[in-house]
Design an enzyme around this catalytic site. Structure first.
Site, PDB file in Angstrom:
ATOM      1  N   THR A 102       0.955  -1.349  -0.286  1.00 45.48           N
ATOM      2  CA  THR A 102      -0.035   0.294  -0.028  1.00 45.48           C
ATOM      3  C   THR A 102       0.639   1.127   0.334  1.00 45.48           C
ATOM      4  O   THR A 102       0.753   1.733  -0.921  1.00 45.48           O
ATOM      5  CB  THR A 102      -0.823   0.280   1.355  1.00 45.48           C
ATOM      6  OG1 THR A 102      -1.980  -1.019   0.359  1.00 45.48           O
ATOM      7  CG2 THR A 102      -1.827   1.207   1.222  1.00 45.48           C
ATOM      8  N   ASN A 123       5.887  -0.988   3.341  1.00 48.82           N
ATOM      9  CA  ASN A 123       4.916  -0.493   4.436  1.00 48.82           C
ATOM     10  C   ASN A 123       5.760  -0.477   5.403  1.00 48.82           C
ATOM     11  O   ASN A 123       5.227   0.553   6.177  1.00 48.82           O
ATOM     12  CB  ASN A 123       3.848  -1.616   4.679  1.00 48.82           C
ATOM     13  CG  ASN A 123       3.073  -0.975   3.643  1.00 48.82           C
ATOM     14  OD1 ASN A 123       2.264  -0.770   3.126  1.00 48.82           O
ATOM     15  ND2 ASN A 123       1.614  -1.874   4.031  1.00 48.82           N
ATOM     16  N   ARG A 186      -1.651   6.334   5.968  1.00 49.28           N
ATOM     17  CA  ARG A 186      -0.314   5.738   5.088  1.00 49.28           C
ATOM     18  C   ARG A 186      -1.055   6.240   3.153  1.00 49.28           C
ATOM     19  O   ARG A 186       0.070   7.260   2.259  1.00 49.28           O
ATOM     20  CB  ARG A 186       0.374   4.869   4.477  1.00 49.28           C
ATOM     21  CG  ARG A 186      -0.237   3.635   4.357  1.00 49.28           C
ATOM     22  CD  ARG A 186       0.131   2.115   4.517  1.00 49.28           C
ATOM     23  NE  ARG A 186      -0.759   1.005   4.442  1.00 49.28           N
ATOM     24  CZ  ARG A 186      -0.659   0.713   5.284  1.00 49.28           C
ATOM     25  NH1 ARG A 186      -1.275   0.791   7.121  1.00 49.28           N
ATOM     26  NH2 ARG A 186      -1.618  -1.021   5.274  1.00 49.28           N
ATOM     27  N   ASP A 337      -9.799  -2.916   0.141  1.00 53.04           N
ATOM     28  CA  ASP A 337      -8.329  -3.917   0.080  1.00 53.04           C
ATOM     29  C   ASP A 337      -8.840  -4.754   1.655  1.00 53.04           C
ATOM     30  O   ASP A 337      -8.403  -6.017   2.117  1.00 53.04           O
ATOM     31  CB  ASP A 337      -7.207  -2.487   0.558  1.00 53.04           C
ATOM     32  CG  ASP A 337      -6.071  -3.647   1.059  1.00 53.04           C
ATOM     33  OD1 ASP A 337      -5.903  -4.326   0.118  1.00 53.04           O
ATOM     34  OD2 ASP A 337      -5.516  -3.353   2.158  1.00 53.04           O
ATOM     35  N   ASP A 382      -3.705   1.330  -5.630  1.00 54.30           N
ATOM     36  CA  ASP A 382      -2.028   0.810  -5.062  1.00 54.30           C
ATOM     37  C   ASP A 382      -1.394  -0.061  -4.996  1.00 54.30           C
ATOM     38  O   ASP A 382      -0.080  -0.454  -5.403  1.00 54.30           O
ATOM     39  CB  ASP A 382      -1.855   0.896  -3.528  1.00 54.30           C
ATOM     40  CG  ASP A 382      -3.435   0.249  -3.207  1.00 54.30           C
ATOM     41  OD1 ASP A 382      -3.488  -0.542  -3.723  1.00 54.30           O
ATOM     42  OD2 ASP A 382      -2.525   0.560  -1.752  1.00 54.30           O
ATOM     43  N   HIS A 383      -2.229  -1.177  -5.538  1.00 55.22           N
ATOM     44  CA  HIS A 383      -1.232  -2.350  -6.553  1.00 55.22           C
ATOM     45  C   HIS A 383      -2.755  -3.932  -6.518  1.00 55.22           C
ATOM     46  O   HIS A 383      -3.928  -3.151  -5.808  1.00 55.22           O
ATOM     47  CB  HIS A 383      -0.915  -2.658  -4.682  1.00 55.22           C
ATOM     48  CG  HIS A 383      -1.829  -3.229  -3.384  1.00 55.22           C
ATOM     49  ND1 HIS A 383      -2.308  -3.928  -2.575  1.00 55.22           N
ATOM     50  CD2 HIS A 383      -1.193  -2.256  -2.701  1.00 55.22           C
ATOM     51  CE1 HIS A 383      -2.864  -3.779  -2.488  1.00 55.22           C
ATOM     52  NE2 HIS A 383      -2.801  -2.149  -1.979  1.00 55.22           N
ATOM     53  N   HIS A 527      -1.790  -9.334  -1.046  1.00 63.57           N
ATOM     54  CA  HIS A 527      -0.537  -8.755  -2.101  1.00 63.57           C
ATOM     55  C   HIS A 527       0.942  -8.603  -1.986  1.00 63.57           C
ATOM     56  O   HIS A 527       1.289  -9.204  -1.199  1.00 63.57           O
ATOM     57  CB  HIS A 527      -1.492  -7.310  -2.748  1.00 63.57           C
ATOM     58  CG  HIS A 527      -1.150  -6.522  -1.869  1.00 63.57           C
ATOM     59  ND1 HIS A 527      -1.150  -5.780  -1.041  1.00 63.57           N
ATOM     60  CD2 HIS A 527      -3.064  -6.811  -0.366  1.00 63.57           C
ATOM     61  CE1 HIS A 527      -0.775  -4.806   0.187  1.00 63.57           C
ATOM     62  NE2 HIS A 527      -2.346  -6.158   0.534  1.00 63.57           N
TER      63      HIS A 527
END
Ligand code: ZN
Length: 596
Positions: A102, A123, A186, A337, A382-383, A527
């Site tokens: 993330t 992270n 974040r 997420d 973000d992914h 992920h």
């Protein structure tokens, strides 16, 4: 090719220089801005953007919204995502780097820089020189400050080495506003950056902001209205008929499945009980919310709606998009997420989440339309994400499996220690079963290479390991160029390597290996890999009146910032972005003409 170091240093200085500049800016000093909402506008207005440029840029990140999910549900999107799917569509966007987490992912979206340049390599990383006893550093904390609660941390964006688009806009047009809202600190901080007028994220039972700032009336009001939802709970959501095939229980956690999958699965509990839980199921949750279950609220579509509500309230109170110069609004929606981690990507839960996300985004865009704001929007992620191996194996991917405990740092330390006759405790440090690993700094310098080589050999002897790169190999590799779908694993790892923070080793697991050793309620899938299911994300642009088109060739999330910058004719020197401007004009014209 070998420009990254120079560039990083230059940008470091630039980023550092921006803070005092902002603090001295007149008359409003966003970095010091207090609570509240509307900053008084300076009297002197600099030249506005080019005629016809949008007055509000809206950048939305849907956390873990893979290109696979977009493709899978695209035909069902009828509201906000439906609108974007009919815009300028790049279905093969890439978070091109290996560390698809993330914080790194969000750091690319509005900086236009890969993690190797944003400095956000993960992270969490290990900094053995940290002054405090705990050496694990969270990407969005200021580890030099002690939080009031010893179990907490002080949220900060200081680890981000480069400016965001919102900061660049404010530098060119000091009257512009830069605002970020998210379900995660974040995400809000990495999209917002260092100089930000308002920044909010969900924490515990409500939205909060940076230390030293007080909540504005919008956040107070939003928190108040959510208080009663949390206290009372809410009934299950209605599942559309097209989710029916997904509504099937998958047994996890060792024991037999709980009959019908009720209980944990339906409440999507994320407070992890003991790992010895005798078994639970996922796949059949419909988001019934028990009273006072803030964790379940967070892992539900309700979090996204609350985030968008707060964003809308900020649009109103700050009159975003109504000023003479362009404003930046970043929104990161975290529920996808949390749902993915708690229940995977192929259950009824994710199916309902996709529908609710579409509807909530539709209402948000309608709110902007109703206010007659001239806005351009981009939506990405973000992914990506990957389903849980237990369901993947049932659905034609027999190679899917969980990472072996032998990959965890303490187990690797034991093997390496025994091999070299060294103290094994904390010999190899890391944050899980893959990614970055560090050699304990107590190892004498003349022994370090030996330990790195031994650890590399131990990892490579594991059948689930695809590749291991050492820091020196990565440092010697050029920054990758060319289309990200053709990059080697070394290229991908290089794109998220930043020597002062990265590990001594970077371990890449084989495709299909899920790095959660033991599933627990709330954490069953994830992920973070270097594989395309985690790298590929949609990149969707939309603006009223623009001719839609679809470009299926691979592009990168670092292309977003230069593309948006060009829409408003933001002047930035060459080399500001790792990405390139995407021409959003479907015809012979270009939207990239006014940029570098
Ligand atoms: Zn994420």
């Amino acid at each position: 090719m070998i420009r990254p170091l120079i560039r990083s240093k230059a940008l470091l200085l630039l980023a550092a220089a921006m803070l005092p500049m902002a603090a001295n800016a007149k008359p409003a000093a966003p970095a010091k801005a207090g609570p509240g909402t509307s900053q008084p506008r300076p009297q002197v207005q600099p030249a506005g953007p080019v005629k016809g440029a949008p007055r509000l840029l809206v950048a939305i990140s849907v956390d873990q919204f893979s290109a696979d999910l977009f493709a899978q549900y695209r035909s069902h999107f009828v509201a906000g995502l439906g609108r974007l799917a009919g815009g300028m569509v790049f279905p093969a966007g890439y978070q091109s780097h290996a560390a698809t987490e993330t914080c790194p992912g969000h750091s690319t979206i509005l900086t236009g820089m890969r993690p190797a340049h944003t400095g956000i390599i993960a992270n969490t990383w290990i900094d053995q020189s940290a002054a405090r006893p705990k050496k694990a550093i969270y990407c969005a904390e200021d580890e030099t400050k002690q939080a009031a609660d010893p179990k907490d941390y002080v949220a900060s964006v200081d680890h981000l080495l480069v400016p965001t688009l919102g900061e660049m806009i404010k530098r060119q047009w000091p009257t512009s506003r830069n605002v970020a809202v998210s379900g995660k600190d974040r995400a809000a901080l990495m999209m917002g950056g260092h100089v930000i007028d308002q920044v909010y994220w969900w924490k515990g039972k409500g939205f909060t902001t940076l230390d030293g700032r007080t909540l504005g009336p919008e956040a107070v009001a939003e928190n108040k209205s959510l208080e009663s939802v949390l206290a009372q709970g809410a009934p299950a959501m209605t599942m559309p008929a097209w989710c029916g095939p997904h509504d099937r229980a998958i047994a996890l956690g060792g024991g037999a499945p709980a009959s019908g999958g009720i209980g944990i699965a339906n409440s999507l509990a994320t407070a992890a009980p003991a790992p010895t839980a005798s078994g639970f199921t996922v796949g059949t949750g419909h988001f019934a919310l028990a009273p006072n279950d803030a964790n379940a609220f967070r892992a539900s579509p309700r979090l996204d709606r609350a985030t968008l509500d707060l964003a809308t309230e900020l649009v109103d109170s700050m009159k975003l998009g109504k000023g003479p110069t362009p404003d930046m609004l970043a929104v990161s929606l975290s529920a996808t997420d949390y749902v993915g981690h708690a229940t995977g990507t192929e259950g009824a839960e994710m199916c309902i989440q996709m529908q609710q996300l579409d509807l909530a985004l539709g209402d948000f865009f309608k709110a902007l339309d109703d206010r007659h704001i001239d806005y351009a929007v981009v939506l990405t992620a973000d992914h990506g994400g990957f389903d849980l191996p237990e369901r993947l194996r049932e659905q034609a991917l027999p190679s899917a499996e969980r990472a072996a405990p032998a990959l965890l740092p303490d187990q690797v330390s034991a093997v390496v220690g025994a091999k070299l006759g060294m103290e094994p405790k904390d010999l190899i440090l890391g944050d899980g079963a893959f990614g970055d690993f560090w050699i304990n700094k107590a190892v004498p310098a003349d022994q370090k290479t030996k330990v790195i080589d031994a650890a590399k050999a131990v990892f490579l002897s594991q059948p689930q390991v695809q590749a291991v790169f050492t820091a020196s190999e990565l440092a010697a590799a050029p920054m990758p160029t060319g289309t990200p779908d053709t990059w080697s694993l070394l290229d991908r790892a290089r794109a998220s390597f930043y020597a002062p923070r990265s590990g001594d080793l970077v371990v890449i697991l084989k495709r299909g290996v899920v790095p959660i050793v033991r599933p627990m309620p709330g954490i069953v899938a994830t992920h973070g890999s270097a594989w395309d299911y985690d790298r590929r994300v949609p990149i969707l642009f939309w603006r009223a009146g623009m001719t839609p088109f679809e470009q299926p060739s691979a592009v990168e999330t670092v292309d977003i910032a230069p593309s948006l910058a060009a829409l408003i004719a933001l002047k930035e020197p060459a080399g500001t972005f790792d990405g390139r401007c995407l021409d959003l004009d479907a015809g012979p014209g270009t939207t990239c003409g006014a940029t570098n």
